[in-house]
Scaffold this motif. Structure first.
Motif, PDB file in Angstrom:
ATOM      1  N   ALA A  25       0.816  -1.210   0.000  1.00  0.00           N
ATOM      2  CA  ALA A  25       0.000   0.000   0.000  1.00  0.00           C
ATOM      3  C   ALA A  25       0.850   1.260   0.000  1.00  0.00           C
ATOM      4  CB  ALA A  25      -0.930   0.004   1.205  1.00  0.00           C
ATOM      5  N   GLN A  26       2.071   1.145   0.522  1.00  0.00           N
ATOM      6  CA  GLN A  26       2.974   2.297   0.547  1.00  0.00           C
ATOM      7  C   GLN A  26       3.968   2.289  -0.606  1.00  0.00           C
ATOM      8  OE1 GLN A  26       2.399   4.873   2.480  1.00  0.00           O
ATOM      9  NE2 GLN A  26       0.638   3.719   3.245  1.00  0.00           N
ATOM     10  N   GLY A  27       3.693   1.439  -1.600  1.00  0.00           N
ATOM     11  CA  GLY A  27       4.437   1.492  -2.845  1.00  0.00           C
ATOM     12  C   GLY A  27       5.699   0.668  -2.927  1.00  0.00           C
ATOM     13  N   ILE A  47      -4.665 -10.191   0.240  1.00  0.00           N
ATOM     14  CA  ILE A  47      -4.435  -8.880  -0.384  1.00  0.00           C
ATOM     15  C   ILE A  47      -5.683  -8.415  -1.130  1.00  0.00           C
ATOM     16  CG2 ILE A  47      -3.035  -7.576  -2.029  1.00  0.00           C
ATOM     17  CD1 ILE A  47      -1.625  -8.423   0.594  1.00  0.00           C
ATOM     18  N   GLU A  48      -6.323  -9.307  -1.854  1.00  0.00           N
ATOM     19  CA  GLU A  48      -7.554  -8.952  -2.565  1.00  0.00           C
ATOM     20  C   GLU A  48      -8.635  -8.512  -1.587  1.00  0.00           C
ATOM     21  OE1 GLU A  48      -8.333  -8.633  -5.734  1.00  0.00           O
ATOM     22  OE2 GLU A  48      -6.299  -9.133  -6.376  1.00  0.00           O
ATOM     23  N   GLY A  58      -5.954   5.240   2.420  1.00  0.00           N
ATOM     24  CA  GLY A  58      -5.079   6.066   1.620  1.00  0.00           C
ATOM     25  C   GLY A  58      -3.763   5.365   1.361  1.00  0.00           C
ATOM     26  N   MET A  59      -3.390   5.239   0.118  1.00  0.00           N
ATOM     27  CA  MET A  59      -2.159   4.541  -0.231  1.00  0.00           C
ATOM     28  C   MET A  59      -1.291   5.399  -1.140  1.00  0.00           C
ATOM     29  SD  MET A  59      -3.593   1.618  -2.874  1.00  0.00           S
ATOM     30  CE  MET A  59      -4.421   0.726  -1.571  1.00  0.00           C
ATOM     31  N   ALA A  60      -0.048   4.978  -1.290  1.00  0.00           N
ATOM     32  CA  ALA A  60       0.888   5.711  -2.130  1.00  0.00           C
ATOM     33  C   ALA A  60       0.420   5.690  -3.582  1.00  0.00           C
ATOM     34  CB  ALA A  60       2.281   5.102  -2.017  1.00  0.00           C
ATOM     35  N   LYS A  65      -0.626  -4.084  -6.295  1.00  0.00           N
ATOM     36  CA  LYS A  65      -0.609  -5.489  -5.891  1.00  0.00           C
ATOM     37  C   LYS A  65       0.378  -6.287  -6.725  1.00  0.00           C
ATOM     38  CE  LYS A  65      -5.088  -5.416  -6.465  1.00  0.00           C
ATOM     39  NZ  LYS A  65      -6.517  -5.817  -6.595  1.00  0.00           N
ATOM     40  N   GLU A  66       0.730  -5.760  -7.873  1.00  0.00           N
ATOM     41  CA  GLU A  66       1.633  -6.462  -8.778  1.00  0.00           C
ATOM     42  C   GLU A  66       3.086  -6.419  -8.314  1.00  0.00           C
ATOM     43  OE1 GLU A  66       0.194  -8.188 -11.179  1.00  0.00           O
ATOM     44  OE2 GLU A  66      -1.678  -7.358 -10.379  1.00  0.00           O
ATOM     45  N   LYS A  67       3.355  -5.650  -7.272  1.00  0.00           N
ATOM     46  CA  LYS A  67       4.724  -5.540  -6.768  1.00  0.00           C
ATOM     47  C   LYS A  67       5.077  -6.650  -5.784  1.00  0.00           C
ATOM     48  CE  LYS A  67       5.512  -0.601  -7.490  1.00  0.00           C
ATOM     49  NZ  LYS A  67       5.941   0.677  -6.875  1.00  0.00           N
TER      50      LYS A  67
END
Length: 314
Positions: A25-27, A47-48, A58-60, A65-67
Motif C-alpha cells: 500500500a505504501q508502494g 491482499i484482494e 489512503g495509499m501511495a 498489488k503487482e509488486k
C-alpha cells in the motif's frame, strides 16, 4: 536514511500477510518467502480482501498489488532486500535459525526486523555476524490498519539501525514506539496480557461470560482508551487536580485484592467456556465477516482519534 525500496517478508501467516499489505500500500516492492503449501495463494486472497480497506486508508500513488513476488528460497528473498521482516512462529530456536540464515545472505546494509511479540532482541541477535542491524519490530493485528509498531533494540543493536527503522516505519504511515529497555513481551503486550489474565479469571470463576467481559471493555474503558490511554484517562478522573488527586483518593485501593495477575490454570473446562462463549457471541457471522466489520470500524475510529488527539508524541 538509506533508501528502502525492496522489502522481504519471511513467513506469511496473519502477521506476515498484514505486513505485505502495508508494504504494498505504501508502494514498496515485496519479495515473500514461506515454505508452507498454498502460502502464495493464501496471501493473494488476503491482499484482494483487504485492498478496498487500504484504499479507504489512503495509499501511495505508486502502490500496486503487482509488486508482490514469491520466491522458493529464503536466500533469494533476502539477497537484494533493503529491509527484511521476519514473522515465523514464536519459537526461540526457530527464529534464531531463520535470522542466522537471513544474516548470512542479506546485504550488509539491510535492516532486519523481527515481529516477535515476546522474545527479547538480545536473545535473537546472539551469535549473528551482524547483530547491530537486528531489532524487534513488533506490530499489531491487523498490521495494515493499526499504526503502532514497537521498536526494541538489543544489546548489540546500533543507534543507526534504530533511527533508520524509525524513519522507515514512519514513512509507512505508522507510529513507531521506541522501547528504551528490552523486556519480555515489550510494552503493549504486557498490558494486554494483564487484562487477558484477569478476563480469564472472571470467566473461570463464573463472574462474567466472554460476551459480558467484552461489553465491559467496548462500552467502557475501551472507548476512552482509544483516545487517551489509561494514564490520561485516570488524570481526568482526578478532577481539576488531575492525577495528584486521583492517586490520593484511589491509590489505597491498589492494596485491595481487585486483580489476580497470575493466570488461572487453562483447564479443558475453562477452554470450553471461552470457546463456546466466543462462538455464541459471534453468532452466524464468519471470521471473514467479523474481520470486515472490524476493519471498517478501525478505519473510522482512527479518523476520530486523529481529529480529537492529533498531538501524538510518537
Amino acid at each position: 536514511m538509506t533508501t528502502i525500496n525492496k522489502v522481504a517478508v519471511i513467513g506469511t501467516g496473519v502477521i506476515g500477510n498484514g505486513w505485505i499489505a502495508r508494504f504494498l500500500a505504501q508502494g514498496h516492492e515485496v519479495i515473500a518467502y514461506d515454505p508452507s503449501q498454498g502460502a502464495e495463494e493464501r496471501t493473494n486472497k488476503v491482499i484482494e480482501n483487504v485492498w478496498p480497506t487500504l484504499e479507504k486508508l489512503g495509499m501511495a500513488e505508486h502502490a500496486s498489488k503487482e509488486k508482490l513476488k514469491f520466491v522458493t528460497t529464503m536466500e533469494d528473498a533476502v539477497a537484494d532486500a533493503d529491509f527484511i521482516q521476519e514473522n515465523v512462529p514464536e519459537r526461540e530456536q526457530l527464529k534464531k535459525d531463520v535470522l542466522a540464515t537471513i544474516d548470512k545472505h542479506a546485504k550488509a546494509d539491510a535492516i532486519i526486523g523481527s515481529s516477535t511479540s515476546g522474545i527479547m532482541p538480545s536473545t535473537l541477535q546472539s551469535g549473528l555476524t551482524h547483530p547491530e542491524r537486528v531489532l524487534v519490530a513488533h506490530p499489531f493485528n491487523p498490521v495494515y490498519i493499526l499504526p503502532l509498531v514497537e521498536l526494541v533494540g538489543g544489546k548489540e543493536t546500533s543507534d543507526v539501525t534504530i533511527q533508520k527503522a524509525r524513519e522507515f516505519f514512519t514513512s509507512l504511515q505508522m507510529k513507531p514506539l521506541i522501547i528504551q529497555k528490552e523486556i519480555e513481551g515489550h510494552v503493549a503486550d504486557r498490558l494486554m496480557e494483564a487484562l487477558w489474565r484477569e478476563a480469564l479469571h472472571l470467566v473461570n470463576d463464573g463472574i462474567a461470560t466472554t460476551e459480558e467481559v467484552d461489553a465491559a471493555i467496548i462500552y467502557g474503558a475501551g472507548l476512552r482508551w482509544a483516545q487517551m490511554g489509561p494514564f490520561l484517562t485516570f488524570h481526568l478522573a482526578g478532577g481539576d487536580a488531575g492525577m495528584r488527586h486521583m492517586l490520593e483518593q484511589f491509590g489505597p485501593a491498589l492494596q485491595l485484592p481487585w486483580t489476580k495477575l497470575k493466570a488461572p490454570e487453562l483447564t479443558d473446562e475453562l477452554k470450553e467456556k471461552v470457546i463456546q462463549g466466543c462462538e455464541s457471541h459471534a453468532g452466524e457471522a464468519s471470521v471473514f465477516e467479523l474481520e470486515q466489520k472490524r476493519n471498517e470500524f478501525l478505519v473510522r475510529l482512527l479518523d476520530l482519534v486523529e481529529d480529537y488527539w492529533p498531538a501524538s508524541k510518537i
